[in-house]
Design a protein around this motif. Sequence first.
Motif, mmCIF file in Angstrom:
data_model
loop_
_atom_site.group_PDB
_atom_site.id
_atom_site.type_symbol
_atom_site.label_atom_id
_atom_site.label_comp_id
_atom_site.label_asym_id
_atom_site.label_seq_id
_atom_site.Cartn_x
_atom_site.Cartn_y
_atom_site.Cartn_z
ATOM 1 N N GLU A 180 0.826 -1.203 0.000
ATOM 2 C CA GLU A 180 0.000 0.000 0.000
ATOM 3 C C GLU A 180 0.865 1.259 0.000
ATOM 4 O O GLU A 180 0.581 2.234 -0.707
ATOM 5 N N GLN A 181 1.937 1.242 0.795
ATOM 6 C CA GLN A 181 2.847 2.390 0.833
ATOM 7 C C GLN A 181 3.513 2.589 -0.524
ATOM 8 O O GLN A 181 3.655 3.720 -1.001
ATOM 9 N N ALA A 182 3.929 1.497 -1.157
ATOM 10 C CA ALA A 182 4.563 1.589 -2.469
ATOM 11 C C ALA A 182 3.568 2.068 -3.518
ATOM 12 O O ALA A 182 3.882 2.934 -4.346
ATOM 13 N N ALA A 183 2.369 1.536 -3.465
ATOM 14 C CA ALA A 183 1.345 1.904 -4.446
ATOM 15 C C ALA A 183 1.005 3.382 -4.358
ATOM 16 O O ALA A 183 0.701 4.019 -5.377
ATOM 17 N N ALA A 184 1.063 3.946 -3.151
ATOM 18 C CA ALA A 184 0.787 5.372 -2.981
ATOM 19 C C ALA A 184 1.807 6.225 -3.718
ATOM 20 O O ALA A 184 1.548 7.393 -4.021
ATOM 21 N N ARG A 185 2.962 5.637 -4.022
ATOM 22 C CA ARG A 185 4.015 6.330 -4.772
ATOM 23 C C ARG A 185 4.094 5.835 -6.219
ATOM 24 O O ARG A 185 5.082 6.065 -6.909
ATOM 25 N N ASN A 186 3.054 5.110 -6.648
ATOM 26 C CA ASN A 186 2.990 4.542 -8.005
ATOM 27 C C ASN A 186 4.127 3.563 -8.273
ATOM 28 O O ASN A 186 4.627 3.465 -9.398
ATOM 29 N N ILE A 187 4.529 2.837 -7.238
ATOM 30 C CA ILE A 187 5.571 1.817 -7.357
ATOM 31 C C ILE A 187 4.939 0.451 -7.113
ATOM 32 O O ILE A 187 4.216 0.261 -6.137
ATOM 33 N N GLU A 188 5.225 -0.490 -7.994
ATOM 34 C CA GLU A 188 4.727 -1.857 -7.825
ATOM 35 C C GLU A 188 5.734 -2.629 -6.985
ATOM 36 O O GLU A 188 6.872 -2.848 -7.396
ATOM 37 N N LEU A 189 5.352 -3.023 -5.779
ATOM 38 C CA LEU A 189 6.247 -3.729 -4.866
ATOM 39 C C LEU A 189 6.282 -5.202 -5.223
ATOM 40 O O LEU A 189 5.236 -5.873 -5.271
ATOM 41 N N LEU A 190 7.482 -5.718 -5.480
ATOM 42 C CA LEU A 190 7.651 -7.102 -5.895
ATOM 43 C C LEU A 190 8.760 -7.767 -5.083
ATOM 44 O O LEU A 190 9.543 -7.095 -4.415
ATOM 45 N N SER A 191 8.828 -9.082 -5.175
ATOM 46 C CA SER A 191 9.965 -9.804 -4.596
ATOM 47 C C SER A 191 11.151 -9.678 -5.543
ATOM 48 O O SER A 191 10.997 -9.336 -6.723
ATOM 49 N N LEU A 192 12.349 -9.954 -5.031
ATOM 50 C CA LEU A 192 13.532 -9.899 -5.890
ATOM 51 C C LEU A 192 13.414 -10.878 -7.057
ATOM 52 O O LEU A 192 13.819 -10.553 -8.188
ATOM 53 N N GLU A 193 12.881 -12.044 -6.792
ATOM 54 C CA GLU A 193 12.760 -13.042 -7.860
ATOM 55 C C GLU A 193 11.819 -12.561 -8.961
ATOM 56 O O GLU A 193 11.990 -12.915 -10.133
ATOM 57 N N GLU A 194 10.834 -11.759 -8.609
ATOM 58 C CA GLU A 194 9.925 -11.195 -9.609
ATOM 59 C C GLU A 194 10.565 -10.023 -10.341
ATOM 60 O O GLU A 194 10.270 -9.771 -11.515
ATOM 61 N N ILE A 195 11.456 -9.310 -9.651
ATOM 62 C CA ILE A 195 12.052 -8.104 -10.220
ATOM 63 C C ILE A 195 13.083 -8.414 -11.294
ATOM 64 O O ILE A 195 13.090 -7.789 -12.367
ATOM 65 N N TRP A 196 13.974 -9.372 -11.018
ATOM 66 C CA TRP A 196 15.107 -9.584 -11.935
ATOM 67 C C TRP A 196 14.702 -9.708 -13.402
ATOM 68 O O TRP A 196 15.276 -9.007 -14.257
ATOM 69 N N PRO A 197 13.749 -10.559 -13.769
ATOM 70 C CA PRO A 197 13.459 -10.719 -15.203
ATOM 71 C C PRO A 197 12.691 -9.564 -15.836
ATOM 72 O O PRO A 197 12.576 -9.497 -17.060
ATOM 73 N N GLN A 198 12.175 -8.633 -15.027
ATOM 74 C CA GLN A 198 11.371 -7.537 -15.572
ATOM 75 C C GLN A 198 12.151 -6.245 -15.787
ATOM 76 O O GLN A 198 11.747 -5.397 -16.578
ATOM 77 N N ALA A 199 13.264 -6.092 -15.094
ATOM 78 C CA ALA A 199 13.949 -4.802 -15.050
ATOM 79 C C ALA A 199 14.766 -4.520 -16.309
ATOM 80 O O ALA A 199 15.529 -5.362 -16.771
ATOM 81 N N ASP A 200 14.601 -3.310 -16.831
ATOM 82 C CA ASP A 200 15.503 -2.810 -17.866
ATOM 83 C C ASP A 200 16.677 -2.063 -17.229
ATOM 84 O O ASP A 200 17.793 -2.069 -17.772
ATOM 85 N N TYR A 201 16.416 -1.426 -16.104
ATOM 86 C CA TYR A 201 17.433 -0.718 -15.318
ATOM 87 C C TYR A 201 17.253 -1.137 -13.865
ATOM 88 O O TYR A 201 16.117 -1.214 -13.379
ATOM 89 N N VAL A 202 18.356 -1.385 -13.186
ATOM 90 C CA VAL A 202 18.318 -1.736 -11.766
ATOM 91 C C VAL A 202 19.187 -0.739 -11.011
ATOM 92 O O VAL A 202 20.371 -0.563 -11.331
ATOM 93 N N THR A 203 18.595 -0.066 -10.014
ATOM 94 C CA THR A 203 19.362 0.853 -9.189
ATOM 95 C C THR A 203 19.202 0.462 -7.729
ATOM 96 O O THR A 203 18.105 0.116 -7.284
#
Length: 321
Positions: A180-203
Amino acid sequence: MTKISSVLIADDIEQECVDILQNAGIQVSIKTKQTKEQLLESLPQHDAVIVRSATKITSELLDAAAGKLKLVGRAGTGVDNIDVPAATRNNVLVMNTPQANSRSAAELTCSLVMALARHVPQAAASMKEGKWARKDYMGEEVFGRTLAVLGLGRIGTEVAFRMQAFGMRVIGFDPVVSKEQAAARNIELLSLEEIWPQADYVTVHVPLIKQTENLINKESLAKCKKGVRVINVARGGIVNEADLVEALDSGHVAGAAIDVFEQEPPAFRELVDHPRAICIPHLGASTIDAQLRVASEIAENIVQLNQGTVLGVLNANEVLR
């Protein structure tokens, strides 16, 4: 309540820090670039010491100053150069200024995202060599690309906000932030395993602790899509430099922008010299604005402590019981 009457400034800092302390009646001694032996002698002579990132406040120093030193002030965010458990054991407060350089670090991160997308440093260097190689530096728009922000604290959140203005989709990971906190900032909160294959840029915007050391490594990079780009303006050691170079060599990682290193100045030249890496000398907080803010804030927090207000103290619950 802890009372600070004398402060040792052990690293270079703006004059504003000295002025604020002295105007509050606090004695200030400026001794920078001290050896361990010199610090062993000087620390017990003061109630507090202010450091940046250069001076390491180790358990040996804290034990030697036990009973006299009351506070270690870090003019900046990261406290990995301070042995916080040893400070707590010796009833020494550890104070930092987490907000003062957030904007500068966020702006640098955004600059590096754009520099990676458009090959700005490489193209500028080519021009200085007398070349006109437009076709060699074909870039990409960041609009519609996915930015993964690992660590949704002050800096990570500011990066997300700014890059959303460029039309980037932002996904994030932070174990202490709710969906909910992430969504309030228009950020989709995911697990690391979900993030790796989706990211074009990782910071990355996390502290260097046991759980984050080598967070970006051979295994995590292998899970990313081919062509991913990596940015680190947080702390050296979060990105495994050797694994990153291997991924750059293979082309799996298209580019990297690194501001912080496992060893500073960096000894691992393979990363610094890599043609697809943008490496800069720890500039995250290196703006006139941030330097003035950290200098003023650490001094003001010490003055406030003398007046009974605790600000920016990381171990207050353990020491001020």
